[in-house]
Design an enzyme around this catalytic site. Structure first.
Site, PDB file in Angstrom:
ATOM      1  N   CYS A 145       0.808  -1.221   0.000  1.00 36.35           N
ATOM      2  CA  CYS A 145       0.000   0.000   0.000  1.00 36.35           C
ATOM      3  C   CYS A 145       0.841   1.271   0.000  1.00 36.35           C
ATOM      4  CB  CYS A 145      -0.933  -0.002   1.219  1.00 36.35           C
ATOM      5  SG  CYS A 145      -1.865   1.536   1.452  1.00 36.35           S
ATOM      6  N   PHE A 146       1.825   1.367   0.885  1.00 44.52           N
ATOM      7  CA  PHE A 146       2.523   2.634   1.069  1.00 44.52           C
ATOM      8  C   PHE A 146       3.544   2.938  -0.028  1.00 44.52           C
ATOM      9  CE2 PHE A 146       0.479   2.499   5.069  1.00 44.52           C
ATOM     10  CZ  PHE A 146       0.470   3.795   5.556  1.00 44.52           C
TER      11      PHE A 146
END
Length: 282
Positions: A145-146
């Site tokens: 995600c990041f």
């Protein structure tokens, strides 16, 4: 202007299944008219890798490493990529899609709700920008995600500071997100499968240019309680709401535990669901 009153639930630290079951239960209760719009803060009793509802995991996740790190693994009700939850504050919001403040557009709804996040970061001395990816980067996908900011997520100097996901079901918008104080990138990248150790190390090294945590930005160690205070005020100010403490009844907790056991602790939901679909589509 009169402030709208929302419920505020601080459920503390629980395991992955309870956390996800609580968010879905809040969505259900909002849909049934049992609760008003609700802001929920929580933490994780053990490091947890959560994956998006539609994310394929059998070729991307290293389940041996999850066991070695004594992590939990859970599939979210929302979409998006995998998130490592550990030293963080997690928030969720449930609110009717028909609420006058909620736009029909997912991206615009993110923008409205992210005003609470922006004010919370400002309370910590962090001035954030809104991510507006170009068309090419917005189509790129990552299992982590990041590694990439979505529209209107919080960034500092071009680096992603929080991860958020949203779904709309039963006439209700559910948005939840991760606000990390710190992040163990060695653990994070060990939890994924890569063609080689060299590629994994390259990805891990590049991560520092793509994401950042609160402790890194401020050069200060924060606690869960410090983040709760900053973001409670942030959401009240940013969304122009008042918050009324909400405690679950024994019956409501029974409902949460049942959902945690039958859905979010089950292999059918967490592991086998998309594998079956893949086999069927072959």
């Amino acid at each position: 202007m009169l402030q709208e009153q929302w419920y505020f639930l601080d459920s503390g630290h629980h395991d992955a299944a309870i956390n996800m079951a609580l968010d879905e239960s809040l969505l259900n209760w909002q849909s049934e008219g049992k609760i008003p719009p609700t802001l929920h803060f929580y933490g994780w009793s053990r490091p947890t890798l959560s994956v998006g509802q539609f994310q394929k995991v059998h070729k991307s996740i290293n389940f041996d490493a999850i066991e070695d790190y004594n992590c939990q693994f859970v599939r979210r009700l929302t979409g998006g990529s995998a998130v490592l939850h550990d030293n963080e504050l997690t928030y969720s919001i449930v609110i009717s899609e028909e609420h006058p403040a909620i736009p029909a557009s997912i991206q615009e709804a993110y923008y409205i709700l992210s005003k609470g996040l922006a004010k919370g970061f400002k309370n910590l001395g962090i001035e954030v920008d809104y991510a507006v990816p170009d068309k090419r980067s917005s189509k790129e996908r990552s299992a982590v995600c990041f590694e990439k900011a979505a529209f209107y997520e919080m960034i500092v100097n071009g680096k992603k500071l929080s991860g958020n996901a949203q779904t709309r079901k039963k006439g209700v918008l559910l948005q939840h997100g991760s606000i990390p104080m710190s992040l163990d990138t060695n653990m994070l990248y060990d939890l994924f499968q890569f063609p080689s150790e060299k590629i994994k190390q390259k990805k891990r090294n590049a991560f520092q240019d793509k994401a950042v945590t609160i402790n890194q930005v401020t050069n200060k160690t924060h606690t869960f309680e410090m983040l709760k205070e900053a973001f409670t005020d942030g959401f009240k100010t940013g969304l122009n709401i008042s918050l009324k403490p909400f405690k679950l009844t024994e019956e409501q907790w029974d409902e949460v535990h049942h959902l945690a056991k039958t859905k979010y602790s089950s292999a059918e939901w967490n592991y086998n669901r998309l594998l079956k679909e893949s086999i069927t589509n072959v």
